[in-house]
Design a protein around this motif. Structure first.
Motif, PDB file in Angstrom:
ATOM      1  N   UNK A   1       0.828  -1.216   0.000  1.00  0.00           N
ATOM      2  CA  UNK A   1       0.000   0.000   0.000  1.00  0.00           C
ATOM      3  C   UNK A   1       0.865   1.269   0.000  1.00  0.00           C
ATOM      4  N   UNK A   2       1.988   1.160   0.756  1.00  0.00           N
ATOM      5  CA  UNK A   2       2.882   2.328   0.821  1.00  0.00           C
ATOM      6  C   UNK A   2       3.420   2.656  -0.569  1.00  0.00           C
ATOM      7  N   UNK A   6       3.127   6.120  -2.671  1.00  0.00           N
ATOM      8  CA  UNK A   6       4.292   6.849  -3.209  1.00  0.00           C
ATOM      9  C   UNK A   6       4.172   7.050  -4.713  1.00  0.00           C
ATOM     10  N   UNK A   7       3.601   6.040  -5.371  1.00  0.00           N
ATOM     11  CA  UNK A   7       3.377   6.146  -6.829  1.00  0.00           C
ATOM     12  C   UNK A   7       2.426   7.312  -7.132  1.00  0.00           C
ATOM     13  N   UNK A  53      -0.268  -2.832  10.126  1.00  0.00           N
ATOM     14  CA  UNK A  53      -0.190  -2.160   8.818  1.00  0.00           C
ATOM     15  C   UNK A  53      -0.646  -0.691   8.963  1.00  0.00           C
ATOM     16  N   UNK A  54      -1.745  -0.549   9.703  1.00  0.00           N
ATOM     17  CA  UNK A  54      -2.280   0.807   9.890  1.00  0.00           C
ATOM     18  C   UNK A  54      -1.242   1.720  10.545  1.00  0.00           C
ATOM     19  N   UNK A  55      -0.519   1.151  11.518  1.00  0.00           N
ATOM     20  CA  UNK A  55       0.495   1.947  12.221  1.00  0.00           C
ATOM     21  C   UNK A  55       1.604   2.399  11.286  1.00  0.00           C
ATOM     22  N   UNK A  60       2.814   7.624   7.045  1.00  0.00           N
ATOM     23  CA  UNK A  60       3.324   7.889   5.681  1.00  0.00           C
ATOM     24  C   UNK A  60       2.253   8.613   4.862  1.00  0.00           C
ATOM     25  N   UNK A  61       1.019   8.069   4.916  1.00  0.00           N
ATOM     26  CA  UNK A  61      -0.015   8.683   4.076  1.00  0.00           C
ATOM     27  C   UNK A  61      -0.331  10.115   4.550  1.00  0.00           C
ATOM     28  N   UNK A  62      -0.281  10.319   5.855  1.00  0.00           N
ATOM     29  CA  UNK A  62      -0.528  11.681   6.357  1.00  0.00           C
ATOM     30  C   UNK A  62       0.529  12.651   5.866  1.00  0.00           C
ATOM     31  N   UNK A  63       1.794  12.196   5.897  1.00  0.00           N
ATOM     32  CA  UNK A  63       2.912  13.020   5.440  1.00  0.00           C
ATOM     33  C   UNK A  63       2.727  13.393   3.975  1.00  0.00           C
ATOM     34  N   UNK A  64       2.352  12.386   3.177  1.00  0.00           N
ATOM     35  CA  UNK A  64       2.207  12.630   1.729  1.00  0.00           C
ATOM     36  C   UNK A  64       1.014  13.547   1.463  1.00  0.00           C
TER      37      UNK A  64
END
Ligand code: FA5
Length: 346
Positions: A1-2, A6-7, A53-55, A60-64
């Protein structure tokens, strides 16, 4: 998912770089962060992921998401900046006209010495917290006389012979003191302002008198303003203009709009046009001033029981004469380029 997240971010960056319109950027934002946006869809799937996984994915998703929002704001700003630059480029003003005139062998413009001194004095007072006000050349009788404690039958009206309009109600202002009334009405004490401008009198002209000349009015009103304040500001003004302590003389002067009133004269070495080396020493009446009369404060809507103030009216053309040792005031208004060019910043 990460990797997927990133993609999304990297293809977002590529697309964003290629855009040049604000609407396109906002569409791209909706396509990624909107309700049905690609990133939002992925984040929705997070609820089915395992706690580990959520952790991992959460931060990462918040940062992006934050990076995307920041990039979008930067891009919108850059587009706005480009648009402004484009407009400025299109409406460019050509300030090089003066040089072109010179190339054509024509004379460019410059500031008249009276105007130069006016600006210099404005700067001195602005630096001391005064405002600079303007007032109309065509005045009514009330502002030029009545409000200044000069009723219709008062002999002081004769001191300033006037150009009247046919309606006998309007006139060309005889002094800048009219600005006192207009300035007071629009403010609440404490306040301080200067008001420069052209004034007109039906006078027989001579070496120190013109029919149209310039004055600069000054006024300060507040609690406990006294003659000491007046003298301090007058001395500061003269020192700023002449760049040295000037020899001055304060004598009683009568103006219905001040009480007490003073005449501040300045020591003047009058040049003799017939003999360049000769200088006649004398006093030149330059700066009448005084403490504002209670009736005038009332006319300006100021309570004379609570507030007091000082006012002065500086003759700008006379100041230029003293500053440059000019023997005849009429030279200043003749429009003779041989004279004017000596002062202008061509
Ligand atoms: C006045 O006009 C008062 N309003 C000044 C004033 C303001 C007094 C505030 C008190 C408080 P007066 O008429 O003296 O005063 O003119 C002021 C100055 O204008 C004179 O000192 C002189 O420098 C200049 N002046 C007067 N008449 C002429 C003239 N005909 N040509 C050139 N300068 C003149």
């Amino acid at each position: 998912m990460i990797e997927k997240i990133e993609e999304i971010y990297s293809s977002f960056k590529n697309e964003l770089n290629a855009l040049s319109k604000q609407a396109e950027v906002l569409n791209l934002k909706a396509a990624i962060l909107g309700k049905k946006g690609s990133l939002s869809e992925i984040l929705k799937g997070l609820k089915d992921a395992s706690p580990e996984e959520r952790q991992k994915i959460g931060p990462v998703s918040n940062e992006i998401k934050k990076s995307i929002e920041r990039d979008i704001i930067d891009k919108l700003k850059a587009i706005e900046f480009d648009e402004i630059n484009e407009k400025l480029e299109k409406n460019r003003t050509d300030f090089s006209l003066r040089d072109s005139l010179r190339e054509l062998g024509l004379q460019g413009g410059g500031l008249h010495p009276t105007h130069q001194i006016q600006r210099e004095i404005e700067d001195v007072f602005l630096s001391m917290g005064f405002e600079v006000l303007d007032g109309p050349h065509i005045e009514d009788e009330y502002h030029n006389f009545e409000a200044l404690n000069i009723p219709e039958t008062h002999p002081a009206r004769d001191m300033q012979d006037t150009f009247w309009f046919a309606d006998k109600k309007h006139l060309l202002r005889t002094h800048t003191s009219t600005i006192q009334i207009r300035g007071m009405k629009e403010r609440k004490p404490p306040f301080a302002f200067v008001g420069p401008g052209k004034v007109f009198r039906s006078e027989r002209t001579d070496t120190t008198h013109e029919m149209a000349f310039h004055q600069l009015e000054g006024m300060m009103v507040g609690e406990k303003i006294n003659t000491g304040h007046l003298i301090y500001f007058m001395k500061t003004l003269l020192k700023a203009i002449f760049k040295k302590d000037m020899e001055v003389r304060l004598r009683p002067g009568y103006f219905p709009f001040v009480e007490p009133g003073f005449e501040l004269d300045i020591r003047w070495k009058k040049p003799d046009p017939k003999d360049e080396s000769a200088r006649h020493s004398g006093w030149l009446e330059l700066l009448p001033c005084g403490m504002v009369h209670p009736n005038v404060l009332k006319a300006g809507g100021v309570d004379p029981e609570k507030y007091s103030g000082f006012a002065f009216g500086l003759g700008l053309d006379r100041l230029v004469m003293v500053n440059y040792a000019i023997e005849d005031i009429r030279l200043l208004h003749r429009g003779d380029l041989r004279f004017n060019k000596q002062f202008a910043s061509f």
